[in-house]
Design a protein around this motif. Sequence first.
Motif, PDB file in Angstrom:
ATOM      1  N   LYS A 285      95.063  40.842  76.934  1.00  0.00           N
ATOM      2  CA  LYS A 285      95.413  41.272  78.410  1.00  0.00           C
ATOM      3  C   LYS A 285      96.781  40.486  78.805  1.00  0.00           C
ATOM      4  O   LYS A 285      96.664  39.233  78.510  1.00  0.00           O
ATOM      5  CB  LYS A 285      94.062  40.544  79.067  1.00  0.00           C
ATOM      6  CG  LYS A 285      93.003  41.446  79.018  1.00  0.00           C
ATOM      7  CD  LYS A 285      93.169  42.912  79.339  1.00  0.00           C
ATOM      8  CE  LYS A 285      91.927  43.716  79.088  1.00  0.00           C
ATOM      9  NZ  LYS A 285      92.184  45.305  79.543  1.00  0.00           N
TER      10      LYS A 285
ATOM     11  N   PHE B   9     103.014  52.823  82.219  1.00  0.00           N
ATOM     12  CA  PHE B   9     102.584  51.478  82.003  1.00  0.00           C
ATOM     13  C   PHE B   9     100.961  51.420  81.665  1.00  0.00           C
ATOM     14  O   PHE B   9     100.501  50.379  81.621  1.00  0.00           O
ATOM     15  CB  PHE B   9     102.572  50.611  83.316  1.00  0.00           C
ATOM     16  CG  PHE B   9     104.313  50.280  83.715  1.00  0.00           C
ATOM     17  CD1 PHE B   9     104.831  49.804  82.815  1.00  0.00           C
ATOM     18  CD2 PHE B   9     104.751  50.782  84.789  1.00  0.00           C
ATOM     19  CE1 PHE B   9     106.381  49.646  83.031  1.00  0.00           C
ATOM     20  CE2 PHE B   9     105.980  50.592  85.289  1.00  0.00           C
ATOM     21  CZ  PHE B   9     106.825  49.940  84.300  1.00  0.00           C
ATOM     22  N   ALA B  10     100.493  52.563  81.026  1.00  0.00           N
ATOM     23  CA  ALA B  10      99.078  52.496  80.849  1.00  0.00           C
ATOM     24  C   ALA B  10      98.768  51.546  79.755  1.00  0.00           C
ATOM     25  O   ALA B  10      97.904  50.786  79.637  1.00  0.00           O
ATOM     26  CB  ALA B  10      98.753  54.158  80.543  1.00  0.00           C
ATOM     27  N   ARG B  11      99.472  51.442  78.736  1.00  0.00           N
ATOM     28  CA  ARG B  11      99.371  50.649  77.592  1.00  0.00           C
ATOM     29  C   ARG B  11      99.566  49.229  77.979  1.00  0.00           C
ATOM     30  O   ARG B  11      98.689  48.324  77.398  1.00  0.00           O
ATOM     31  CB  ARG B  11     100.436  50.963  76.214  1.00  0.00           C
ATOM     32  CG  ARG B  11     100.332  52.330  75.764  1.00  0.00           C
ATOM     33  CD  ARG B  11     100.930  52.310  74.521  1.00  0.00           C
ATOM     34  NE  ARG B  11     102.392  51.982  74.514  1.00  0.00           N
ATOM     35  CZ  ARG B  11     103.230  51.410  73.647  1.00  0.00           C
ATOM     36  NH1 ARG B  11     102.712  51.551  72.388  1.00  0.00           N
ATOM     37  NH2 ARG B  11     104.555  51.225  73.752  1.00  0.00           N
TER      38      ARG B  11
ATOM     39  N   HIS C 135     110.108  58.250  77.344  1.00  0.00           N
ATOM     40  CA  HIS C 135     109.125  58.584  78.085  1.00  0.00           C
ATOM     41  C   HIS C 135     109.441  59.870  79.205  1.00  0.00           C
ATOM     42  O   HIS C 135     110.605  59.767  79.724  1.00  0.00           O
ATOM     43  CB  HIS C 135     108.697  57.341  78.976  1.00  0.00           C
ATOM     44  CG  HIS C 135     108.088  57.662  80.259  1.00  0.00           C
ATOM     45  ND1 HIS C 135     106.580  58.218  80.044  1.00  0.00           N
ATOM     46  CD2 HIS C 135     108.287  57.704  81.427  1.00  0.00           C
ATOM     47  CE1 HIS C 135     106.214  58.166  81.432  1.00  0.00           C
ATOM     48  NE2 HIS C 135     107.183  57.960  82.235  1.00  0.00           N
TER      49      HIS C 135
ATOM     50  N   ALA D  64      98.829  47.801  80.913  1.00  0.00           N
ATOM     51  CA  ALA D  64      97.764  47.694  81.635  1.00  0.00           C
ATOM     52  C   ALA D  64      96.466  47.375  80.883  1.00  0.00           C
ATOM     53  O   ALA D  64      95.547  46.796  81.388  1.00  0.00           O
ATOM     54  CB  ALA D  64      97.351  48.823  82.802  1.00  0.00           C
ATOM     55  N   GLU D  65      96.186  47.981  79.561  1.00  0.00           N
ATOM     56  CA  GLU D  65      95.147  47.919  78.835  1.00  0.00           C
ATOM     57  C   GLU D  65      95.500  46.715  77.816  1.00  0.00           C
ATOM     58  O   GLU D  65      94.472  46.700  76.833  1.00  0.00           O
ATOM     59  CB  GLU D  65      95.028  49.339  78.040  1.00  0.00           C
ATOM     60  CG  GLU D  65      94.533  50.590  78.994  1.00  0.00           C
ATOM     61  CD  GLU D  65      94.813  51.889  78.337  1.00  0.00           C
ATOM     62  OE1 GLU D  65      94.978  51.886  77.038  1.00  0.00           O
ATOM     63  OE2 GLU D  65      94.191  52.756  78.850  1.00  0.00           O
TER      64      GLU D  65
ATOM     65  N   GLN E 193     103.274  55.685  90.484  1.00  0.00           N
ATOM     66  CA  GLN E 193     101.919  55.175  90.750  1.00  0.00           C
ATOM     67  C   GLN E 193     100.942  56.242  89.791  1.00  0.00           C
ATOM     68  O   GLN E 193      99.824  55.815  89.489  1.00  0.00           O
ATOM     69  CB  GLN E 193     101.627  55.450  92.054  1.00  0.00           C
ATOM     70  CG  GLN E 193     102.481  54.330  93.158  1.00  0.00           C
ATOM     71  CD  GLN E 193     101.849  53.068  92.960  1.00  0.00           C
ATOM     72  OE1 GLN E 193     100.830  52.728  92.107  1.00  0.00           O
ATOM     73  NE2 GLN E 193     102.553  52.050  93.557  1.00  0.00           N
ATOM     74  N   ARG E 194     101.503  57.408  89.636  1.00  0.00           N
ATOM     75  CA  ARG E 194     100.670  58.427  88.706  1.00  0.00           C
ATOM     76  C   ARG E 194     101.224  58.460  87.512  1.00  0.00           C
ATOM     77  O   ARG E 194     100.562  58.914  86.553  1.00  0.00           O
ATOM     78  CB  ARG E 194     100.844  59.721  89.578  1.00  0.00           C
ATOM     79  CG  ARG E 194     100.040  59.862  90.829  1.00  0.00           C
ATOM     80  CD  ARG E 194     100.313  60.822  91.604  1.00  0.00           C
ATOM     81  NE  ARG E 194      99.797  60.990  92.850  1.00  0.00           N
ATOM     82  CZ  ARG E 194      99.836  60.499  93.818  1.00  0.00           C
ATOM     83  NH1 ARG E 194     101.089  59.570  93.922  1.00  0.00           N
ATOM     84  NH2 ARG E 194      99.163  60.685  94.979  1.00  0.00           N
ATOM     85  N   SER E 195     102.266  57.767  86.974  1.00  0.00           N
ATOM     86  CA  SER E 195     102.845  57.999  85.830  1.00  0.00           C
ATOM     87  C   SER E 195     102.020  57.021  84.874  1.00  0.00           C
ATOM     88  O   SER E 195     101.591  56.032  85.130  1.00  0.00           O
ATOM     89  CB  SER E 195     104.301  57.679  85.799  1.00  0.00           C
ATOM     90  OG  SER E 195     104.995  57.665  84.547  1.00  0.00           O
ATOM     91  N   PRO E 196     102.027  57.646  83.608  1.00  0.00           N
ATOM     92  CA  PRO E 196     101.115  56.573  82.472  1.00  0.00           C
ATOM     93  C   PRO E 196     102.174  55.729  81.784  1.00  0.00           C
ATOM     94  O   PRO E 196     101.846  55.157  80.649  1.00  0.00           O
ATOM     95  CB  PRO E 196     100.909  57.887  81.525  1.00  0.00           C
ATOM     96  CG  PRO E 196     101.652  58.746  81.669  1.00  0.00           C
ATOM     97  CD  PRO E 196     102.336  58.879  82.934  1.00  0.00           C
TER      98      PRO E 196
END
Length: 300
Positions: free
Chosen positions: A297, A165-167, A144, A169-170, A160-163
């Motif tokens: 989730k 943990f985007a997956r 990453h 969180a989804e 806080q702006r990094s992606p």
Amino acid sequence: MNAIEEHDEYFVQKRNAAGTLRLSCLQKVVAAFRLLAYGVAADALDEYIRIGESTALEALRKFIVAVVEIFGQEYMRLPNEEDTARLLAIGANRGFPGMLGSIDCMHWSWKNCPTAWHGMYHGHKKEPTIILEAVASKDLWIWHSFFDMPSSHNDINVLQRSPIFARLAEGEGPQVNFNINGNNYSMGYYLADGIYPLWATFVKTIPEPQGNKKKYFAKAQEACRKDVERAFGVLQSQFAIVHGPARLWDEESLENIMRACIIMYNMIVEDERDEYTDEYDCDYDDMGEKVTISHNKRPN
């Protein structure tokens, strides 16, 4: 070189109006490689490669964009099912079941940062810098990378702006199941230093540990966490352009340089990692059971 020549018409050798052959693809690619690998000034290539300063910079910009477009999908990908299984197996063998790598940030100084942006790109360093956030595994592969944040931020602001943990969180993170001290866990984690927040996805060392058990854990965590630091060091040694101060003026070119260097760095890791495998490494060709990707989730 062949892939880049097929991808971008700019690298195809042509003739000028007088019928004389222009610069070849090899000259342009070698010029770009020398700028990336040695971090030299563009006008230092005049005598050796017989290429002008402006042409060398143009070749560099075209080259890094082509590398990202051709190889980015493979060498800057998120861990797939087989990759996750390998990372979990390596982490378990090192004493950290459920570990997916180690995370940290690196600062790249920007020599020619526009004066109007100095305040934004000035942090605890003396000169303007740009931050790279990365996650690396034991074989030093960078899984990453998040670049282009001004150094006025710190590791927490970047996170806080990094992606990264985007997956998660989804609800699309890897389904990880492991047991520690009789407790079952279903979420992977990263090793981090003390600045990162107290999240379930971060495992930090114990400050001032008391007792042999806590001292052993702190020593093991700090040793494994150095994987990302080693990855930064090897990246800078392979591509001196990201070790010294950046001389270009625009952010987009600097971002493409960093991404291209990470892609070629991962190529080197893939080519050489079989030479230094040890008892804790896994067979990269036979991964066994895969890890399924969950779409449920996650609990808070």
